[in-house]
Design an enzyme around this catalytic site. Structure first.
Site, PDB file in Angstrom:
ATOM      1  N   ASP A  31       0.725  -1.063   0.281  1.00 58.16           N
ATOM      2  CA  ASP A  31      -0.087   0.097   0.080  1.00 58.16           C
ATOM      3  C   ASP A  31       0.891   1.116   0.075  1.00 58.16           C
ATOM      4  OD1 ASP A  31      -2.539   1.434   0.246  1.00 58.16           O
ATOM      5  OD2 ASP A  31      -1.822   1.871   2.171  1.00 58.16           O
ATOM      6  N   ASP A  33      -0.364   5.014   0.625  1.00 56.87           N
ATOM      7  CA  ASP A  33      -0.588   6.201   1.665  1.00 56.87           C
ATOM      8  C   ASP A  33      -0.379   5.443   3.044  1.00 56.87           C
ATOM      9  OD1 ASP A  33      -1.172   8.475   0.147  1.00 56.87           O
ATOM     10  OD2 ASP A  33      -3.029   7.307  -0.446  1.00 56.87           O
ATOM     11  N   ASP A 229      -1.345  -0.637   6.201  1.00 58.35           N
ATOM     12  CA  ASP A 229      -1.613   0.188   7.423  1.00 58.35           C
ATOM     13  C   ASP A 229      -3.094  -0.005   7.802  1.00 58.35           C
ATOM     14  OD1 ASP A 229      -2.331   1.960   5.317  1.00 58.35           O
ATOM     15  OD2 ASP A 229      -2.310   3.574   6.915  1.00 58.35           O
TER      16      ASP A 229
END
Length: 372
Positions: A31, A33, A229
């Site tokens: 991922d 961001d 995250d």
């Protein structure tokens, strides 16, 4: 694609990874961001860590629910941050949405994009016809994140959906990480259209497994590791795709949320940030009523539902695990709590014993009965 670790009777996190993940997994599906960067800046140390992973032979793919930018723009940003990447290394939720809409409606279908330039670019690349007004008769509205999205675009989307257009959301992430803390994500804007129209959108980004599957296809991964995250997109998406997962705390998820997570949101590995792919991850072992990880122990408190946490300062010198990353106690807590709640998420209360346990429980934001 499945490469889950650990006995089926225990949460996968219990097994850890005795060797660095770079030696066990051939491709990291990252991922962006909150994992590689936050806002315009790289997460400290992550570009060097990813370079080290590549040097050890691990391939990298980038899988983002952020629909605002094109793959070319994302790749350019990564390269500026010393993470060399090309457009083919990037899968965006706009691309996933465009593929789904093209399959549903056919080539040339009229579609109204809402979001950043990446949304319209993906639609055009998929052979769809981009329109700008509800009066242009779109058959679908594809809504993705864009910093400039405001009332005007949302109003066009509402009118188009009310007139019969299919509402397609690239993702429903409620927030995005930023240097100023969490900010409204695409999910917040999608909720506006949903509330006004009363129509549930079709969501095409993570946790739908299509995005990870496409990245696996492009990279030829045999043993992929998803690094993310967010529990509800990255970790659930990895599980649905049959891939192992590494949760990092450089983005939106905090330890207290993780401990309380349900089965679909429980990762295989934990790390402070993506540099965790370079280091071994200790196992959590069970000895009767006691769960151990490094110099940390967890056990059920007598006469209550709390878990007792003891840190290295409660044990003889030299019992802490070598190369500890300060998450061993959290690993033990997660495995003990998840083993007690295998089918559902549940809050946890911690009784901390000793200075290390007390400080860690406070840092992790875990409700505690206080130091003992």
């Amino acid at each position: 694609m499945t490469d889950q670790a650990g006995p089926s009777a225990l949460p996968a996190l219990a097994a850890g990874c005795a060797q660095p993940p770079t030696r066990r997994y051939d491709v990291a599906l990252l991922d962006l961001d909150g994992v590689v960067y936050v806002g315009p800046d790289a997460v400290p140390g992550v570009p060097a860590a990813l370079a080290g992973a590549r040097a050890e032979g691990m391939r990298l793919g980038f899988v983002t629910n952020n629909a605002a930018r094109t793959p070319e723009q994302v790749a350019a940003h990564l390269t500026e941050l010393q993470v060399p990447a090309g457009p083919g290394d990037v899968i965006t939720s706009s691309q996933a949405a465009a593929t789904v809409v093209a399959e549903l409606l056919g080539a040339g279908a009229r579609v109204l994009p809402v979001g950043g330039p990446g949304v319209a670019a993906a639609l055009e690349a998929a052979g769809l016809t981009v329109v700008v007004r509800a009066e242009d008769g779109p058959e679908a509205v594809v809504q993705g994140y864009g910093r400039e999205v405001g009332w005007t675009q949302l109003a066009e989307a509402v009118v188009a959906v009310r007139n019969g257009a299919r509402h397609v959301a690239t993702n429903t992430d409620a927030t995005i990480p930023s240097p100023r803390g969490p900010l409204p994500g695409n999910g917040a804007m999608v909720a506006v259209v949903r509330q006004v129209t009363g129509q549930e959108p079709l969501v095409t980004g993570k946790p739908d497994p299509a995005m990870h599957a496409e990245c696996v296809r492009r990279t030829g991964a045999e043993h992929p590791l998803v690094v993310g995250d967010r529990l509800d997109t990255d970790i659930e998406g990895a599980r649905r795709a049959g891939a192992a997962s590494l949760l990092v705390f450089s983005g939106v998820t905090d330890p207290a949320t993780l401990v309380a997570a349900g089965p679909d949101h429980r990762p295989d590995l934990l790390a402070a940030d993506a540099s965790g792919i370079l280091h071994p991850h200790p196992a959590v072992t069970v000895d009767g009523p006691t769960w151990r990880c490094g110099g940390w122990t967890v056990r059920q408190a007598e006469g209550g539902d709390a878990l007792e946490l003891r840190g290295p300062d409660s044990h003889p010198a030299g019992t802490a695990s070598s190369g500890s990353d300060d998450l061993d106690g959290l690993r033990a807590l997660c495995v003990a709590h998840w083993a007690a709640h295998p089918g559902e998420g549940a809050p946890v209360r911690v009784l901390a014993h000793g200075a290390a346990a007390t400080a860690s429980a406070q840092a992790w934001g875990l409700p505690s009965g206080g130091a003992r």
